[in-house]
Design an enzyme around this catalytic site. Structure first.
Site, PDB file in Angstrom:
ATOM      1  N   TYR B 283       0.847  -1.203   0.000  1.00 28.01           N
ATOM      2  CA  TYR B 283       0.000   0.000   0.000  1.00 28.01           C
ATOM      3  C   TYR B 283       0.875   1.243   0.000  1.00 28.01           C
ATOM      4  O   TYR B 283       1.770   1.391   0.840  1.00 28.01           O
ATOM      5  CB  TYR B 283      -0.911   0.002   1.223  1.00 28.01           C
ATOM      6  CG  TYR B 283      -2.042   0.990   1.107  1.00 28.01           C
ATOM      7  CD1 TYR B 283      -3.285   0.587   0.651  1.00 28.01           C
ATOM      8  CD2 TYR B 283      -1.882   2.323   1.444  1.00 28.01           C
ATOM      9  CE1 TYR B 283      -4.336   1.481   0.530  1.00 28.01           C
ATOM     10  CE2 TYR B 283      -2.920   3.228   1.324  1.00 28.01           C
ATOM     11  CZ  TYR B 283      -4.142   2.801   0.876  1.00 28.01           C
ATOM     12  OH  TYR B 283      -5.178   3.694   0.756  1.00 28.01           O
ATOM     13  N   TYR B 333      -5.553   5.011  -8.024  1.00 28.71           N
ATOM     14  CA  TYR B 333      -5.772   5.068  -6.575  1.00 28.71           C
ATOM     15  C   TYR B 333      -7.128   4.469  -6.231  1.00 28.71           C
ATOM     16  O   TYR B 333      -8.153   5.130  -6.319  1.00 28.71           O
ATOM     17  CB  TYR B 333      -5.704   6.528  -6.139  1.00 28.71           C
ATOM     18  CG  TYR B 333      -5.920   6.812  -4.662  1.00 28.71           C
ATOM     19  CD1 TYR B 333      -5.020   6.361  -3.701  1.00 28.71           C
ATOM     20  CD2 TYR B 333      -7.006   7.571  -4.232  1.00 28.71           C
ATOM     21  CE1 TYR B 333      -5.208   6.650  -2.366  1.00 28.71           C
ATOM     22  CE2 TYR B 333      -7.198   7.862  -2.883  1.00 28.71           C
ATOM     23  CZ  TYR B 333      -6.296   7.402  -1.959  1.00 28.71           C
ATOM     24  OH  TYR B 333      -6.476   7.696  -0.628  1.00 28.71           O
TER      25      TYR B 333
END
Lengths: 137, 384
Positions: B283, B333
């Site tokens: 992440y 994203y």
């Protein structure tokens, strides 16, 4: 001063009103738990440590250590346009809580993690006070 | 031996795709995932909806998408670590036979034509009470919170902006091989250093993108997955950790993240060690997040993340292929569904030009809040 101060102002709610009232008297009020003797932040209705409702307001020492700081270059609000880059800091109060603030009375390039600070109160309008921190004498 | 597998993946167009709602993106991603798996909507008996910044992602989405007679329905959130929570929950409902085909979906559409990425998540109303306290001090959004964590790491361990830049440069190299990536022009370390400060010590190129789009993932039993269209991707282990309160002076999740505990759980469940991992999908809301996560997974000692990444080992051809689609810094994203989607692609061996040769063990991470939440998934094309 309210005519020229164009940054966001605190909008107290019922729970946080005592904190903002304290600022008017140059006092940093924090909640303290009478059950487990811990201090808490941000404002809450029950102790963040033991969940007791036996919470009182008490004066903080205002003494703190700089935990970290960031320099904001982007203008997120027009009130800060003339200030960029300005610092936003996390300070560790002696009572054991970490607070968001700005450090004043020192240039940005002189900020150092670990430096000792003391609360200071910026009166920006009638009943409107912003708590900040400055290097401890 | 894994009893559950990922059988479907759907990814919509990503980025500046205007005029569509999150619900519409979600519907398309689910249709793509069903087609990918060779399943139909009628096969679905579980739906997990990823709560995020849009009010559309709530339990009512089931009706908007026209799903009927589900056994399992839930809107879930642990912010950017939700993907791991969903995979874990879906594994349990499939194992216990509460549901057999579980769809999980992330969708968002914050970008508006003519609006900046920074404006996409701006709040419409002034904050009240304690929430107003941040705005009073000029603390807006995630950039400031992550800058504070990054600065602390730099001060404690001597980490440098150039070391953050090594993460961004490596990921851009991967993105250049990903046709879905929003950012595919070459980037040098000099470009990174010359990009404007957003919130120092974070340059613009330390920060993730903002995207419109959706990703859907379908999970089912290992047995059923074997009869479907795609090579199954087996889930060998998951982990989660929420180190929590960053407003107490005895806690600092921004430096000591949940990755330590979450990673150990996932590795233990999979019965493998961290050095066995072939591909990493970490992440990456910010470059710093990648660096500190690598430390806490144990790839290097605490504080050594900067020197660990600066030799380019995360880049194509490096010893630790990481964020092989370009990640959220350079591709798109979708919170934890960005690393999850790329992990599935790599585990299947469908990465095309960017495919990593050895992809038996893929580690996917999620992270949420100001490093308050963490999740880990270990997946493989092999059943054990």
């Amino acid at each position: 001063m309210t005519d020229t101060y164009n940054k966001p102002l605190p909008l107290p709610d019922e729970a946080s009103q005592p904190f903002f009232d304290g600022l008017v008297n140059d006092t940093l009020m924090l909640q303290h738990c009478r059950t487990c003797d811990s201090w808490m932040w941000p404002v809450t209705q029950r102790c963040r440590n033991c969940l007791s409702a036996d919470v009182e307001w008490a004066s903080s020492s205002g003494r703190a250590t700089l935990y970290s700081f960031a320099l904001v270059h982007q203008v997120y609000h027009p009130g800060f346009a003339d200030d960029v880059p300005y610092n936003v800091a996390f300070v560790d109060l002696d009572e054991g809580v970490r607070m968001t603030t700005n450090v004043v009375g020192v240039e940005n390039d002189e900020l150092r993690v670990g430096m000792k600070l003391i609360a200071t109160f910026e009166h920006v309008g009638e009943g409107q006070v912003i708590p900040k921190f400055k290097p401890a004498a | 031996m894994s009893t559950v597998a990922i059988a479907g993946l759907g990814i919509t167009q990503m980025g500046k795709v205007y005029g569509r709602t999150a619900t519409d993106f979600a519907a398309e991603a689910i249709a793509l995932a069903l087609e990918d798996a060779g399943l139909t909507k009628a096969d679905v008996d579980g739906l997990l909806i990823h709560s995020n910044n849009t009010p559309e992602m709530n339990p009512m989405l089931q009706m908007s998408l026209g799903f009927h007679d589900l056994n399992v329905l839930c809107a879930m959130s642990a912010y950017g670590s939700t993907s791991s929570s969903m995979i874990n929950y879906a594994s349990h409902v499939i194992d216990s036979k509460q549901a057999e085909v579980v769809v999980m979906v992330y969708a968002d559409a914050p970008l508006r034509q003519g609006g900046s990425a920074g404006a996409a998540y701006a709040k419409a109303r002034p904050a009240q009470g304690m929430d107003s306290f941040n705005a009073v001090h000029g603390f807006y959004g995630a950039n400031v919170g992550y800058a504070l964590a990054a600065r602390r790491h730099m001060e404690l361990f001597g980490t440098t902006s150039e070391q953050f830049g090594a993460v961004a440069v490596a990921q851009r190299q991967w993105a250049m091989m990903n046709e879905r990536a929003q950012m595919r022009t070459p980037m040098s370390l000099e470009d990174h250093q010359a990009s404007r400060w957003v919130v120092e010590p974070l340059h613009l190129l330390d920060c993730c993108l903002v995207s419109n789009g959706a990703v859907a993932v379908i999970m089912t039993s290992a047995e059923r997955a074997k009869s479907l269209r795609q090579p199954p991707v087996y889930v060998l282990g998951t982990g989660q950790a929420a180190p929590g309160d960053s407003k107490r002076t005895d806690r600092e999740p921004g430096i000591y993240t949940g990755a330590t505990k979450s990673g150990a759980q996932a590795l233990g469940a999979a019965g493998v060690s961290i050095n066995d991992i072939d591909v990493l999908e970490i992440y990456d809301c910010y470059t710093y997040t990648v660096l500190v996560t690598l430390e806490d997974y144990g790839f290097c000692a605490k504080g050594e993340g900067g020197s660990f990444v600066e030799d380019g080992k995360l880049a194509p051809g490096g010893s630790l292929p990481t964020n092989t689609g370009g990640g959220q810094l350079s591709s798109y994203y979708m919170w934890g569904f960005t690393p999850l989607a790329e992990g599935i692609i790599q585990a299947r061996g469908q990465g095309g030009e960017r495919q990593v040769d050895k992809h038996d063990l893929v580690l996917v991470s999620g992270n949420g809040g100001f490093l308050n939440f963490h999740g880990t998934i270990i997946m493989s094309p092999r059943e054990s």
